[in-house]
Scaffold this motif. Structure first.
Motif, PDB file in Angstrom:
ATOM      1  N   ILE A 139      26.053  40.284  42.042  1.00 31.61           N
ATOM      2  CA  ILE A 139      27.336  40.866  42.434  1.00 31.61           C
ATOM      3  C   ILE A 139      28.495  40.011  41.938  1.00 31.61           C
ATOM      4  O   ILE A 139      29.444  40.514  41.327  1.00 31.61           O
ATOM      5  N   SER A 140      28.433  38.714  42.206  1.00 35.29           N
ATOM      6  CA  SER A 140      29.517  37.825  41.777  1.00 35.29           C
ATOM      7  C   SER A 140      29.617  37.763  40.260  1.00 35.29           C
ATOM      8  O   SER A 140      30.725  37.692  39.701  1.00 35.29           O
ATOM      9  N   LEU A 141      28.481  37.778  39.578  1.00 31.41           N
ATOM     10  CA  LEU A 141      28.489  37.727  38.121  1.00 31.41           C
ATOM     11  C   LEU A 141      29.188  38.954  37.538  1.00 31.41           C
ATOM     12  O   LEU A 141      30.027  38.837  36.630  1.00 31.41           O
ATOM     13  N   LEU A 142      28.875  40.123  38.082  1.00 34.57           N
ATOM     14  CA  LEU A 142      29.520  41.347  37.601  1.00 34.57           C
ATOM     15  C   LEU A 142      31.004  41.349  37.924  1.00 34.57           C
ATOM     16  O   LEU A 142      31.825  41.816  37.116  1.00 34.57           O
ATOM     17  N   ALA A 143      31.367  40.841  39.108  1.00 35.57           N
ATOM     18  CA  ALA A 143      32.782  40.758  39.466  1.00 35.57           C
ATOM     19  C   ALA A 143      33.529  39.827  38.508  1.00 35.57           C
ATOM     20  O   ALA A 143      34.677  40.102  38.122  1.00 35.57           O
ATOM     21  N   LEU A 144      32.896  38.737  38.110  1.00 34.53           N
ATOM     22  CA  LEU A 144      33.530  37.833  37.152  1.00 34.53           C
ATOM     23  C   LEU A 144      33.695  38.494  35.789  1.00 34.53           C
ATOM     24  O   LEU A 144      34.713  38.289  35.103  1.00 34.53           O
ATOM     25  N   PHE A 145      32.712  39.295  35.369  1.00 36.19           N
ATOM     26  CA  PHE A 145      32.860  40.060  34.132  1.00 36.19           C
ATOM     27  C   PHE A 145      34.078  40.975  34.230  1.00 36.19           C
ATOM     28  O   PHE A 145      34.852  41.114  33.269  1.00 36.19           O
ATOM     29  N   ALA A 146      34.229  41.606  35.412  1.00 30.94           N
ATOM     30  CA  ALA A 146      35.383  42.483  35.612  1.00 30.94           C
ATOM     31  C   ALA A 146      36.685  41.694  35.549  1.00 30.94           C
ATOM     32  O   ALA A 146      37.680  42.157  34.978  1.00 30.94           O
ATOM     33  N   GLY A 147      36.688  40.496  36.141  1.00 31.76           N
ATOM     34  CA  GLY A 147      37.879  39.663  36.089  1.00 31.76           C
ATOM     35  C   GLY A 147      38.263  39.300  34.667  1.00 31.76           C
ATOM     36  O   GLY A 147      39.449  39.324  34.303  1.00 31.76           O
ATOM     37  N   VAL A 148      37.286  38.973  33.862  1.00 29.86           N
ATOM     38  CA  VAL A 148      37.558  38.645  32.458  1.00 29.86           C
ATOM     39  C   VAL A 148      38.111  39.866  31.724  1.00 29.86           C
ATOM     40  O   VAL A 148      39.040  39.763  30.912  1.00 29.86           O
ATOM     41  N   ALA A 149      37.547  41.042  32.028  1.00 38.00           N
ATOM     42  CA  ALA A 149      38.044  42.270  31.407  1.00 38.00           C
ATOM     43  C   ALA A 149      39.501  42.519  31.790  1.00 38.00           C
ATOM     44  O   ALA A 149      40.323  42.900  30.947  1.00 38.00           O
ATOM     45  N   VAL A 150      39.830  42.298  33.068  1.00 35.57           N
ATOM     46  CA  VAL A 150      41.216  42.470  33.518  1.00 35.57           C
ATOM     47  C   VAL A 150      42.126  41.461  32.824  1.00 35.57           C
ATOM     48  O   VAL A 150      43.250  41.788  32.414  1.00 35.57           O
ATOM     49  N   LEU A 151      41.652  40.243  32.669  1.00 31.15           N
ATOM     50  CA  LEU A 151      42.453  39.195  32.035  1.00 31.15           C
ATOM     51  C   LEU A 151      42.857  39.576  30.613  1.00 31.15           C
ATOM     52  O   LEU A 151      44.002  39.379  30.198  1.00 31.15           O
ATOM     53  N   PHE A 152      41.919  40.158  29.862  1.00 28.90           N
ATOM     54  CA  PHE A 152      42.178  40.418  28.445  1.00 28.90           C
ATOM     55  C   PHE A 152      42.660  41.843  28.160  1.00 28.90           C
ATOM     56  O   PHE A 152      43.317  42.071  27.128  1.00 28.90           O
ATOM     57  N   THR A 153      42.335  42.773  29.040  1.00 34.81           N
ATOM     58  CA  THR A 153      42.703  44.171  28.773  1.00 34.81           C
ATOM     59  C   THR A 153      43.650  44.752  29.817  1.00 34.81           C
ATOM     60  O   THR A 153      44.238  45.811  29.576  1.00 34.81           O
ATOM     61  N   GLY A 154      43.756  44.099  30.970  1.00 37.09           N
ATOM     62  CA  GLY A 154      44.579  44.642  32.044  1.00 37.09           C
ATOM     63  C   GLY A 154      43.918  45.764  32.802  1.00 37.09           C
ATOM     64  O   GLY A 154      44.543  46.377  33.679  1.00 37.09           O
ATOM     65  N   ARG A 155      42.655  46.040  32.505  1.00 40.58           N
ATOM     66  CA  ARG A 155      41.950  47.161  33.149  1.00 40.58           C
ATOM     67  C   ARG A 155      40.596  46.708  33.677  1.00 40.58           C
ATOM     68  O   ARG A 155      39.909  45.897  33.063  1.00 40.58           O
ATOM     69  N   TYR A 156      40.230  47.279  34.812  1.00 41.53           N
ATOM     70  CA  TYR A 156      38.916  47.042  35.431  1.00 41.53           C
ATOM     71  C   TYR A 156      37.986  48.151  34.934  1.00 41.53           C
ATOM     72  O   TYR A 156      38.227  49.319  35.204  1.00 41.53           O
ATOM     73  N   PRO A 157      36.921  47.822  34.215  1.00 40.50           N
ATOM     74  CA  PRO A 157      36.028  48.874  33.705  1.00 40.50           C
ATOM     75  C   PRO A 157      35.482  49.747  34.832  1.00 40.50           C
ATOM     76  O   PRO A 157      34.907  49.235  35.789  1.00 40.50           O
ATOM     77  N   ARG A 158      35.665  51.054  34.705  1.00 33.81           N
ATOM     78  CA  ARG A 158      35.301  51.966  35.783  1.00 33.81           C
ATOM     79  C   ARG A 158      33.801  51.927  36.083  1.00 33.81           C
ATOM     80  O   ARG A 158      33.387  51.940  37.241  1.00 33.81           O
ATOM     81  N   ASP A 159      32.978  51.890  35.059  1.00 35.69           N
ATOM     82  CA  ASP A 159      31.535  51.866  35.279  1.00 35.69           C
ATOM     83  C   ASP A 159      31.116  50.596  36.017  1.00 35.69           C
ATOM     84  O   ASP A 159      30.184  50.618  36.826  1.00 35.69           O
ATOM     85  N   LEU A 160      31.782  49.510  35.717  1.00 36.13           N
ATOM     86  CA  LEU A 160      31.490  48.255  36.396  1.00 36.13           C
ATOM     87  C   LEU A 160      31.925  48.324  37.862  1.00 36.13           C
ATOM     88  O   LEU A 160      31.234  47.823  38.753  1.00 36.13           O
ATOM     89  N   PHE A 161      33.049  48.954  38.108  1.00 30.80           N
ATOM     90  CA  PHE A 161      33.549  49.099  39.478  1.00 30.80           C
ATOM     91  C   PHE A 161      32.558  49.861  40.359  1.00 30.80           C
ATOM     92  O   PHE A 161      32.215  49.425  41.462  1.00 30.80           O
ATOM     93  N   VAL A 162      32.089  51.003  39.890  1.00 25.24           N
ATOM     94  CA  VAL A 162      31.202  51.819  40.726  1.00 25.24           C
ATOM     95  C   VAL A 162      29.880  51.093  40.978  1.00 25.24           C
ATOM     96  O   VAL A 162      29.267  51.244  42.046  1.00 25.24           O
ATOM     97  N   LEU A 163      29.429  50.304  39.996  1.00 24.51           N
ATOM     98  CA  LEU A 163      28.201  49.541  40.182  1.00 24.51           C
ATOM     99  C   LEU A 163      28.396  48.429  41.198  1.00 24.51           C
ATOM    100  O   LEU A 163      27.556  48.235  42.097  1.00 24.51           O
ATOM    101  N   VAL A 164      29.495  47.685  41.087  1.00 23.21           N
ATOM    102  CA  VAL A 164      29.757  46.581  42.007  1.00 23.21           C
ATOM    103  C   VAL A 164      29.880  47.086  43.440  1.00 23.21           C
ATOM    104  O   VAL A 164      29.319  46.497  44.374  1.00 23.21           O
ATOM    105  N   VAL A 165      30.586  48.184  43.640  1.00 23.76           N
ATOM    106  CA  VAL A 165      30.716  48.741  44.996  1.00 23.76           C
ATOM    107  C   VAL A 165      29.358  49.204  45.504  1.00 23.76           C
ATOM    108  O   VAL A 165      29.019  49.014  46.678  1.00 23.76           O
ATOM    109  N   GLY A 166      28.552  49.799  44.642  1.00 30.19           N
ATOM    110  CA  GLY A 166      27.226  50.241  45.057  1.00 30.19           C
ATOM    111  C   GLY A 166      26.339  49.095  45.516  1.00 30.19           C
ATOM    112  O   GLY A 166      25.615  49.210  46.507  1.00 30.19           O
ATOM    113  N   LEU A 167      26.405  47.971  44.809  1.00 29.67           N
ATOM    114  CA  LEU A 167      25.618  46.803  45.202  1.00 29.67           C
ATOM    115  C   LEU A 167      26.094  46.254  46.544  1.00 29.67           C
ATOM    116  O   LEU A 167      25.282  45.877  47.401  1.00 29.67           O
ATOM    117  N   ASN A 168      27.405  46.208  46.733  1.00 29.71           N
ATOM    118  CA  ASN A 168      27.938  45.769  48.028  1.00 29.71           C
ATOM    119  C   ASN A 168      27.554  46.727  49.141  1.00 29.71           C
ATOM    120  O   ASN A 168      27.253  46.309  50.271  1.00 29.71           O
TER     121      ASN A 168
END
Length: 224
Positions: free
Chosen positions: A156-185
């Motif tokens: 979970i934390s690893l995927l969230a960090l991937f999302a953070g890096v994506a936000v840092l460089f693109t300004g966007r949270y990948p939607r597919d990553l979001f739904v997966l992270v919420v599902g795991l939580n």
């Protein structure tokens, strides 16, 4: 009088809304910003454990989870989910979590548990350890399956960090990553509620992804 579940697949309803836009850099310092919450949650989780032990004996003798204890433990789960969603279990919002045990319907991360009218005396003896073992093994991977030095990094934390890096460089949270992270939580909190004796409904071995709970047929036998 028994009432049906609300139309979701589990008595544990976890929802989340992805905030946009997200700050490109704030996630880098959230570890510092959530320290006050982590301190409070340390003591709240101790209270959760104590309340669960008391509830164990109450269920064993009366088949009921005392409402005050149930409401407190539900509040701890809500608080924990809000902090998790803000910080490194999702990074889905920049809105600082409130210091509250309440429902906080205006916050983008919400959690509720249908309070059962009665609970099984037999299940209370085994569900929190024996029956939950398969889920504990899964959650060990979700929350601490990889190690880097002295730090344990779960999926979970690893995927969230991937999302953070994506936000840092693109300004966007990948939607597919979001739904997966919420599902795991969602999977994790269902198991915590079950092990905390708050429901007799066994958590499904199913990854229900997305910010909203999936619809399902109503189940009877539980009340508010």
């Amino acid at each position: 009088m028994d009432t049906p579940y609300a139309p979701h697949s589990s008595p544990v309803a976890l929802t989340a809304e992805l905030d946009a836009p997200l700050s490109r850099w704030l996630w880098l310092v959230k570890w510092l910003l959530v320290i006050p919450h982590w301190i409070v949650l340390f003591f709240l989780w101790i209270g959760f454990f104590v309340a669960t032990v008391i509830a164990f004996f109450a269920i064993l003798f009366t088949e009921r989870y005392p409402r005050a204890l149930f409401d407190f433990n539900l509040g701890v789960l809500r608080w924990a989910w809000r902090v998790s969603y803000y910080s490194y279990s999702a990074l889905g919002t920049d809105r600082y979590p409130p210091f509250s045990l309440g429902a906080e319907p205006g916050y983008p991360a919400r959690l509720d548990v249908d309070r059962p009218e009665r609970l099984s005396r037999g299940l209370v003896l085994v569900k929190w350890w024996l029956l939950a073992i398969p889920h504990y093994l899964v959650l060990a991977f979700f929350t601490g399956g990889m190690r880097a030095g002295l730090w344990s990094i779960g999926l979970i934390s690893l995927l969230a960090l991937f999302a953070g890096v994506a936000v840092l460089f693109t300004g966007r949270y990948p939607r597919d990553l979001f739904v997966l992270v919420v599902g795991l939580n969602r999977w994790m909190f269902r198991v915590v509620a079950y092990a905390g004796l708050m429901t007799d409904v066994y958590p499904p071995f199913r990854l229900d992804q997305g910010g909203a709970e999936p619809p399902s047929k109503s189940l009877s036998g539980y009340g508010s």
